[in-house]
Motif scaffolding. Structure first.
Motif, PDB file in Angstrom:
ATOM      1  N   VAL A 107       0.862  -1.173   0.000  1.00  0.00           N
ATOM      2  CA  VAL A 107       0.000   0.000   0.000  1.00  0.00           C
ATOM      3  C   VAL A 107       0.906   1.233   0.000  1.00  0.00           C
ATOM      4  CG1 VAL A 107      -0.258   0.001   2.521  1.00  0.00           C
ATOM      5  CG2 VAL A 107      -1.968   1.109   1.126  1.00  0.00           C
ATOM      6  N   ALA A 108       0.594   2.201  -0.852  1.00  0.00           N
ATOM      7  CA  ALA A 108       1.449   3.384  -0.998  1.00  0.00           C
ATOM      8  C   ALA A 108       1.438   4.259   0.243  1.00  0.00           C
ATOM      9  CB  ALA A 108       1.004   4.195  -2.218  1.00  0.00           C
ATOM     10  N   THR A 109       0.270   4.454   0.825  1.00  0.00           N
ATOM     11  CA  THR A 109       0.144   5.283   2.017  1.00  0.00           C
ATOM     12  C   THR A 109      -0.165   4.376   3.202  1.00  0.00           C
ATOM     13  OG1 THR A 109      -0.735   7.085   0.672  1.00  0.00           O
ATOM     14  CG2 THR A 109      -1.101   7.212   3.048  1.00  0.00           C
ATOM     15  N   PRO A 110       0.663   4.391   4.246  1.00  0.00           N
ATOM     16  CA  PRO A 110       0.442   3.501   5.392  1.00  0.00           C
ATOM     17  C   PRO A 110      -0.946   3.687   6.004  1.00  0.00           C
ATOM     18  CG  PRO A 110       2.566   4.607   5.580  1.00  0.00           C
ATOM     19  CD  PRO A 110       1.842   5.250   4.436  1.00  0.00           C
ATOM     20  N   VAL A 111      -1.645   2.572   6.240  1.00  0.00           N
ATOM     21  CA  VAL A 111      -2.946   2.597   6.896  1.00  0.00           C
ATOM     22  C   VAL A 111      -2.890   1.906   8.253  1.00  0.00           C
ATOM     23  CG1 VAL A 111      -4.316   2.800   4.792  1.00  0.00           C
ATOM     24  CG2 VAL A 111      -3.688   0.532   5.632  1.00  0.00           C
ATOM     25  N   SER A 112      -1.743   1.284   8.552  1.00  0.00           N
ATOM     26  CA  SER A 112      -1.502   0.626   9.838  1.00  0.00           C
ATOM     27  C   SER A 112       0.007   0.486  10.005  1.00  0.00           C
ATOM     28  CB  SER A 112      -2.176  -0.749   9.877  1.00  0.00           C
ATOM     29  OG  SER A 112      -1.456  -1.691   9.107  1.00  0.00           O
ATOM     30  N   PRO A 113       0.459   0.086  11.192  1.00  0.00           N
ATOM     31  CA  PRO A 113       1.909  -0.091  11.371  1.00  0.00           C
ATOM     32  C   PRO A 113       2.469  -1.350  10.708  1.00  0.00           C
ATOM     33  CG  PRO A 113       0.754  -0.496  13.429  1.00  0.00           C
ATOM     34  CD  PRO A 113      -0.263  -0.040  12.439  1.00  0.00           C
ATOM     35  N   ALA A 114       1.616  -2.199  10.138  1.00  0.00           N
ATOM     36  CA  ALA A 114       2.070  -3.462   9.553  1.00  0.00           C
ATOM     37  C   ALA A 114       2.975  -3.223   8.346  1.00  0.00           C
ATOM     38  CB  ALA A 114       0.875  -4.307   9.133  1.00  0.00           C
ATOM     39  N   TYR A 115       4.068  -3.987   8.292  1.00  0.00           N
ATOM     40  CA  TYR A 115       4.970  -3.905   7.145  1.00  0.00           C
ATOM     41  C   TYR A 115       5.591  -5.255   6.847  1.00  0.00           C
ATOM     42  CZ  TYR A 115       8.898  -3.679  10.473  1.00  0.00           C
ATOM     43  OH  TYR A 115       9.807  -3.952  11.472  1.00  0.00           O
ATOM     44  N   ALA A 116       6.114  -5.388   5.641  1.00  0.00           N
ATOM     45  CA  ALA A 116       6.764  -6.629   5.206  1.00  0.00           C
ATOM     46  C   ALA A 116       8.178  -6.688   5.757  1.00  0.00           C
ATOM     47  CB  ALA A 116       6.800  -6.699   3.690  1.00  0.00           C
ATOM     48  N   VAL A 117       8.528  -7.831   6.309  1.00  0.00           N
ATOM     49  CA  VAL A 117       9.883  -8.056   6.813  1.00  0.00           C
ATOM     50  C   VAL A 117      10.686  -8.839   5.782  1.00  0.00           C
ATOM     51  CG1 VAL A 117      11.252  -9.155   8.632  1.00  0.00           C
ATOM     52  CG2 VAL A 117       9.089  -8.015   9.195  1.00  0.00           C
ATOM     53  N   GLU A 118      10.018  -9.796   5.153  1.00  0.00           N
ATOM     54  CA  GLU A 118      10.649 -10.663   4.166  1.00  0.00           C
ATOM     55  C   GLU A 118       9.572 -11.146   3.200  1.00  0.00           C
ATOM     56  OE1 GLU A 118      14.289 -13.458   5.150  1.00  0.00           O
ATOM     57  OE2 GLU A 118      12.402 -14.404   5.690  1.00  0.00           O
ATOM     58  N   VAL A 119       9.929 -11.292   1.928  1.00  0.00           N
ATOM     59  CA  VAL A 119       8.956 -11.683   0.909  1.00  0.00           C
ATOM     60  C   VAL A 119       9.521 -12.824   0.077  1.00  0.00           C
ATOM     61  CG1 VAL A 119       7.627 -10.899  -1.092  1.00  0.00           C
ATOM     62  CG2 VAL A 119       8.086  -9.316   0.800  1.00  0.00           C
ATOM     63  N   ASP A 120       8.694 -13.851  -0.134  1.00  0.00           N
ATOM     64  CA  ASP A 120       9.066 -14.949  -1.018  1.00  0.00           C
ATOM     65  C   ASP A 120       8.154 -14.880  -2.234  1.00  0.00           C
ATOM     66  OD1 ASP A 120       9.661 -17.253  -2.381  1.00  0.00           O
ATOM     67  OD2 ASP A 120       9.525 -18.573  -0.636  1.00  0.00           O
ATOM     68  N   GLY A 121       8.676 -14.321  -3.317  1.00  0.00           N
ATOM     69  CA  GLY A 121       7.901 -14.150  -4.542  1.00  0.00           C
ATOM     70  C   GLY A 121       8.050 -15.293  -5.509  1.00  0.00           C
ATOM     71  N   THR A 122       8.576 -16.427  -5.029  1.00  0.00           N
ATOM     72  CA  THR A 122       8.721 -17.604  -5.876  1.00  0.00           C
ATOM     73  C   THR A 122       7.364 -17.979  -6.460  1.00  0.00           C
ATOM     74  OG1 THR A 122      10.451 -18.376  -4.379  1.00  0.00           O
ATOM     75  CG2 THR A 122       9.544 -19.993  -5.923  1.00  0.00           C
ATOM     76  N   ALA A 123       7.352 -18.382  -7.720  1.00  0.00           N
ATOM     77  CA  ALA A 123       6.094 -18.786  -8.370  1.00  0.00           C
ATOM     78  C   ALA A 123       5.345 -19.783  -7.506  1.00  0.00           C
ATOM     79  CB  ALA A 123       6.393 -19.389  -9.737  1.00  0.00           C
ATOM     80  N   ASN A 124       4.045 -19.590  -7.366  1.00  0.00           N
ATOM     81  CA  ASN A 124       3.157 -20.440  -6.589  1.00  0.00           C
ATOM     82  C   ASN A 124       3.410 -20.416  -5.078  1.00  0.00           C
ATOM     83  OD1 ASN A 124       1.827 -21.289  -8.936  1.00  0.00           O
ATOM     84  ND2 ASN A 124       3.387 -22.845  -9.280  1.00  0.00           N
ATOM     85  N   VAL A 125       4.242 -19.473  -4.602  1.00  0.00           N
ATOM     86  CA  VAL A 125       4.470 -19.342  -3.159  1.00  0.00           C
ATOM     87  C   VAL A 125       3.868 -18.028  -2.686  1.00  0.00           C
ATOM     88  CG1 VAL A 125       6.167 -19.219  -1.300  1.00  0.00           C
ATOM     89  CG2 VAL A 125       6.551 -20.773  -3.212  1.00  0.00           C
ATOM     90  N   ASN A 126       4.462 -16.913  -3.063  1.00  0.00           N
ATOM     91  CA  ASN A 126       3.958 -15.577  -2.758  1.00  0.00           C
ATOM     92  C   ASN A 126       3.554 -15.399  -1.292  1.00  0.00           C
ATOM     93  OD1 ASN A 126       4.294 -14.757  -5.434  1.00  0.00           O
ATOM     94  ND2 ASN A 126       2.269 -15.527  -5.989  1.00  0.00           N
ATOM     95  N   THR A 127       4.511 -15.588  -0.393  1.00  0.00           N
ATOM     96  CA  THR A 127       4.241 -15.376   1.024  1.00  0.00           C
ATOM     97  C   THR A 127       5.066 -14.236   1.570  1.00  0.00           C
ATOM     98  OG1 THR A 127       5.892 -17.002   1.712  1.00  0.00           O
ATOM     99  CG2 THR A 127       3.614 -17.791   1.450  1.00  0.00           C
ATOM    100  N   VAL A 128       4.562 -13.672   2.663  1.00  0.00           N
ATOM    101  CA  VAL A 128       5.185 -12.494   3.274  1.00  0.00           C
ATOM    102  C   VAL A 128       5.349 -12.751   4.775  1.00  0.00           C
ATOM    103  CG1 VAL A 128       4.937 -10.012   3.675  1.00  0.00           C
ATOM    104  CG2 VAL A 128       4.025 -11.044   1.574  1.00  0.00           C
ATOM    105  N   THR A 129       6.506 -12.404   5.318  1.00  0.00           N
ATOM    106  CA  THR A 129       6.682 -12.346   6.760  1.00  0.00           C
ATOM    107  C   THR A 129       6.266 -10.939   7.159  1.00  0.00           C
ATOM    108  OG1 THR A 129       8.477 -13.958   6.785  1.00  0.00           O
ATOM    109  CG2 THR A 129       8.326 -12.464   8.673  1.00  0.00           C
ATOM    110  N   VAL A 130       5.307 -10.855   8.087  1.00  0.00           N
ATOM    111  CA  VAL A 130       4.672  -9.598   8.445  1.00  0.00           C
ATOM    112  C   VAL A 130       5.016  -9.211   9.874  1.00  0.00           C
ATOM    113  CG1 VAL A 130       2.429  -8.463   8.785  1.00  0.00           C
ATOM    114  CG2 VAL A 130       2.748 -10.046   6.877  1.00  0.00           C
ATOM    115  N   PHE A 131       5.337  -7.937  10.095  1.00  0.00           N
ATOM    116  CA  PHE A 131       5.327  -7.375  11.437  1.00  0.00           C
ATOM    117  C   PHE A 131       3.979  -6.662  11.545  1.00  0.00           C
ATOM    118  CE2 PHE A 131       5.854  -3.768  14.331  1.00  0.00           C
ATOM    119  CZ  PHE A 131       6.142  -4.460  15.496  1.00  0.00           C
TER     120      PHE A 131
END
Length: 133
Positions: A107-131
């Motif tokens: 999201v371009a403008t923060p709407v909460s304190p949540a942010y991505a710590v690590e991203v796995d963009g491997t095909a068919n995975v697409n997972t995010v480690t979230v704070f």
């Protein structure tokens, strides 16, 4: 476990029990309890949490869903392997929002304190480690 052998899972985790919105209960009815675990939710009303709409703030991640339509939501700390939206995956340190289906997206403008710590963009995975916050 995150890549490189470092795991963030559960660090600073805090939980609350809330009532599930119809958006979550409908998915459970169609696909089973396990289908909503690790999905991102937002507050939809008085003590009611659900998938919300794309761009809504992340207020937690579903940890457990109960047959009485209540669920345990992690509302603070780190959580790994949260589904991300293909084509809208964040990079590390980008703010996040729910996508309306339980996944997270950048999201371009923060709407909460949540942010991505690590991203796995491997095909068919697409997972995010979230704070979460």
């Amino acid at each position: 476990m995150a890549r490189g052998g470092i795991s963030f899972q559960g660090i600073g985790a805090k939980y609350v029990t809330v009532k599930a919105a119809g958006s979550v209960s409908a998915v459970v009815l169609a696909s089973g309890l396990a289908s909503v675990i690790d999905k991102a939710v937002t507050c939809e009303g008085d003590g009611v949490y659900g998938f919300g709409n794309a761009g809504d703030p992340i207020r937690g991640i579903i940890d457990q869903y109960e047959a009485d339509h209540h669920m345990t939501v992690q509302f603070a700390g780190f959580r790994e392997n949260i589904p991300g939206v293909s084509g809208a995956l964040p990079t590390a340190n980008e703010h996040l929002a729910v996508d309306g289906s339980g996944a997270v997206s950048e999201v371009a403008t923060p709407v909460s304190p949540a942010y991505a710590v690590e991203v796995d963009g491997t095909a068919n995975v697409n997972t995010v480690t979230v704070f979460i916050g």
